[in-house]
Enzyme design. Structure first.
Site, PDB file in Angstrom:
ATOM      1  N   VAL A  57       0.860  -1.180   0.000  1.00  0.00           N
ATOM      2  CA  VAL A  57       0.000   0.000   0.000  1.00  0.00           C
ATOM      3  C   VAL A  57       0.898   1.231   0.000  1.00  0.00           C
ATOM      4  O   VAL A  57       1.779   1.373   0.841  1.00  0.00           O
ATOM      5  CB  VAL A  57      -0.945   0.010   1.221  1.00  0.00           C
ATOM      6  CG1 VAL A  57      -1.708   1.337   1.294  1.00  0.00           C
ATOM      7  CG2 VAL A  57      -1.931  -1.153   1.148  1.00  0.00           C
ATOM      8  N   ALA A 102       4.545   4.070   2.960  1.00  0.00           N
ATOM      9  CA  ALA A 102       4.031   2.847   2.321  1.00  0.00           C
ATOM     10  C   ALA A 102       4.235   1.687   3.286  1.00  0.00           C
ATOM     11  O   ALA A 102       4.927   1.824   4.297  1.00  0.00           O
ATOM     12  CB  ALA A 102       4.786   2.574   1.022  1.00  0.00           C
ATOM     13  N   LYS A 103       3.656   0.574   2.986  1.00  0.00           N
ATOM     14  CA  LYS A 103       3.905  -0.639   3.763  1.00  0.00           C
ATOM     15  C   LYS A 103       3.532  -1.833   2.918  1.00  0.00           C
ATOM     16  O   LYS A 103       2.677  -1.733   2.028  1.00  0.00           O
ATOM     17  CB  LYS A 103       3.046  -0.649   5.038  1.00  0.00           C
ATOM     18  CG  LYS A 103       3.608  -1.532   6.115  1.00  0.00           C
ATOM     19  CD  LYS A 103       4.719  -0.794   6.840  1.00  0.00           C
ATOM     20  CE  LYS A 103       5.181  -1.495   8.070  1.00  0.00           C
ATOM     21  NZ  LYS A 103       5.929  -0.544   8.929  1.00  0.00           N
ATOM     22  N   GLY A 104       4.168  -2.949   3.207  1.00  0.00           N
ATOM     23  CA  GLY A 104       3.831  -4.163   2.475  1.00  0.00           C
ATOM     24  C   GLY A 104       3.820  -5.366   3.386  1.00  0.00           C
ATOM     25  O   GLY A 104       4.303  -5.309   4.519  1.00  0.00           O
ATOM     26  N   ASP A 143      10.622  -5.202   8.449  1.00  0.00           N
ATOM     27  CA  ASP A 143       9.572  -4.979   9.451  1.00  0.00           C
ATOM     28  C   ASP A 143       9.408  -6.314  10.190  1.00  0.00           C
ATOM     29  O   ASP A 143      10.361  -7.106  10.228  1.00  0.00           O
ATOM     30  CB  ASP A 143       8.284  -4.502   8.759  1.00  0.00           C
ATOM     31  CG  ASP A 143       7.317  -3.831   9.730  1.00  0.00           C
ATOM     32  OD1 ASP A 143       7.558  -2.694  10.141  1.00  0.00           O
ATOM     33  OD2 ASP A 143       6.317  -4.477  10.117  1.00  0.00           O
TER      34      ASP A 143
END
Ligand code: GLU
Length: 414
Positions: A57, A102-104, A143
């Site tokens: 995202v 953002a992050k995934g 992460d």
């Protein structure tokens, strides 16, 4: 209970309503710009093929390329990734580094995958993302359950696809492969830097303080060690398998030796075991560092929390209901977007070093990190006093203002 994304939106709304921002800007920076969902096959070691689902995202890139980690966990979902992506936007803005958010994540249980399976999963996921990531577009990082090795596979996959080596595509890489001095410990060290600032403000002596740290992964372990370096007595820690507590202080070196051998805290016998392990949050201490995952401090356990200072090493560990209870009790909460921003701050230094083909020294990076976080802490604290709001709302107000001003200045394309 509200979902993580609903919580992120509620935190945004609480702060945004205190600012005078045109409606269109407020509404547009509130939502993610792009939500990518992918399904992809991975060949297991036994020849079987399994399907996995992953997300990236991209919340906002007004102030710079999208930036944020990738997590591998069975709990990953689009809602969670959307929340985490938006928190990255506010995090990079509050410490004022030129990135967006953002992050995934991939839904998987890495403890059940072999190293070769993990590598194939990482490489295929990187390939799925390859058209939307890049040093000037979107820069992933480690992460939950991802690390320098996973980043090395990402660099390799991306570089092979582009026929050129591009270290700046991800941060948190191994030191010998474009990684930065100080990156591994940066999030935990950042937790300690802001804790020291808060203690100074509260006129409390670090050497007289005790701390409980929930989560003993990258963030929690380095937070514990750096707090101990400052003279804080670490009395409780936990991981996914157990929680331990000793009012006289834990022997972190001994725990490290135990973890090296046993991988998990379960079975460590030189301290009291707390059961259920979630009760660790309620044990006596001055400083509480939730450094695991979201939604750990809730309206159920908040009334029992004894700490006077909470420093959010994890992203989203406190629900809004718990926030309210704790604020009323006079507990000072240093919010995640400030407290754990040390990681992405050193990621920024890593990226700059990669782009300039430079390698900076450890002391220089730690000094830069400290300066950045101390400044951000001061700004948030001042905003909180001037506006008479809690530290979370103050941090959001600063971050939203920065992103909104950048949005206004850039205007609308075409
Ligand atoms: N995953 C970390 C965070 O949540 C670091 C992100 C990064 O370095 O890009 O802040």
């Amino acid at each position: 209970m509200k979902s993580s994304y609903e919580i992120a939106q509620a935190q945004f709304d609480k702060a945004a309503q205190k600012l005078h921002i045109p409606d269109w800007i407020r509404d547009s920076i509130r939502e993610p710009e792009r939500n990518l969902s992918v399904d992809f096959p991975v060949r297991m070691d036994n020849g079987e093929v399994k399907l996995f689902k992953g997300y990236r995202v991209q919340h906002n890139n007004t102030r710079g390329p999208y930036k944020g980690g990738i997590r591998f966990s069975p709990k990953v979902g689009l809602d969670e990734v959307r929340a985490l992506a938006s928190w990255m936007t506010w995090k990079t803005a509050v410490v004022d580094i030129p990135f967006g958010g953002a992050k995934g994540g991939v839904i998987c249980d890495p403890s059940k995958l072999s190293k070769t399976e993990l590598e194939r999963l990482t490489r295929r996921f990187t390939y799925e993302l390859s058209s939307i990531i890049g040093p000037d577009m979107d820069i992933p990082a480690p992460d939950v359950n991802t690390n320098a090795q996973v980043m090395a596979w990402m660099v390799d996959t991306y570089s092979m696809g582009n026929h050129k080596v591009d270290f700046a595509v991800v941060t948190g890489k191994p030191l010998f492969l474009g990684g930065s001095q100080g990156r591994e410990e940066a999030t935990g060290r950042g937790v300690t830097i802001v804790t020291m600032e808060a203690l100074k403000e509260l006129k409390l002596e670090p050497k007289k303080m005790s701390a409980v740290v929930q989560g003993y992964g990258n963030v929690g372990s380095f937070a514990s060690k750096t707090l101990a370096e400052e003279g804080v007595k670490v009395v409780g820690i936990s991981d996914a398998t157990a929680a331990i507590y000793d009012a006289k202080g834990l022997d972190l070196n001994d725990i490290d030796k135990y973890l090296k051998k046993n991988k998990v805290l379960f079975g460590y016998s030189k301290a009291q075991t707390i059961e259920p392990k979630e009760k660790l949050l309620e044990q006596p201490c001055d400083i509480l560092v939730p450094a695991a995952i979201e939604n750990q401090i809730t309206k159920e356990n908040a009334p029992n929390i004894k700490a006077k200072l909470i420093v959010e090493g994890a992203n989203g560990p406190t629900t809004p209901e718990a926030d309210e209870i704790l604020n009323q009790k006079g507990v000072l909460i240093i919010p995640d977007i400030l407290a754990n921003a040390g990681g992405v701050t050193v990621s920024y230094y890593e990226w700059v070093q990669n782009l300039q083909r430079e390698q900076w020294e450890y002391d220089c990076i730690i000094a830069k990190l400290k300066k950045k976080l101390v400044k951000a802490y001061g700004e948030v604290s001042q905003m909180s006093r001037v506006e008479k709001v809690d530290m979370r709302t103050a941090a959001y107000m600063i971050a939203i203002r920065r992103v909104a001003d950048a949005t206004e200045a850039r205007g609308i394309f075409p």
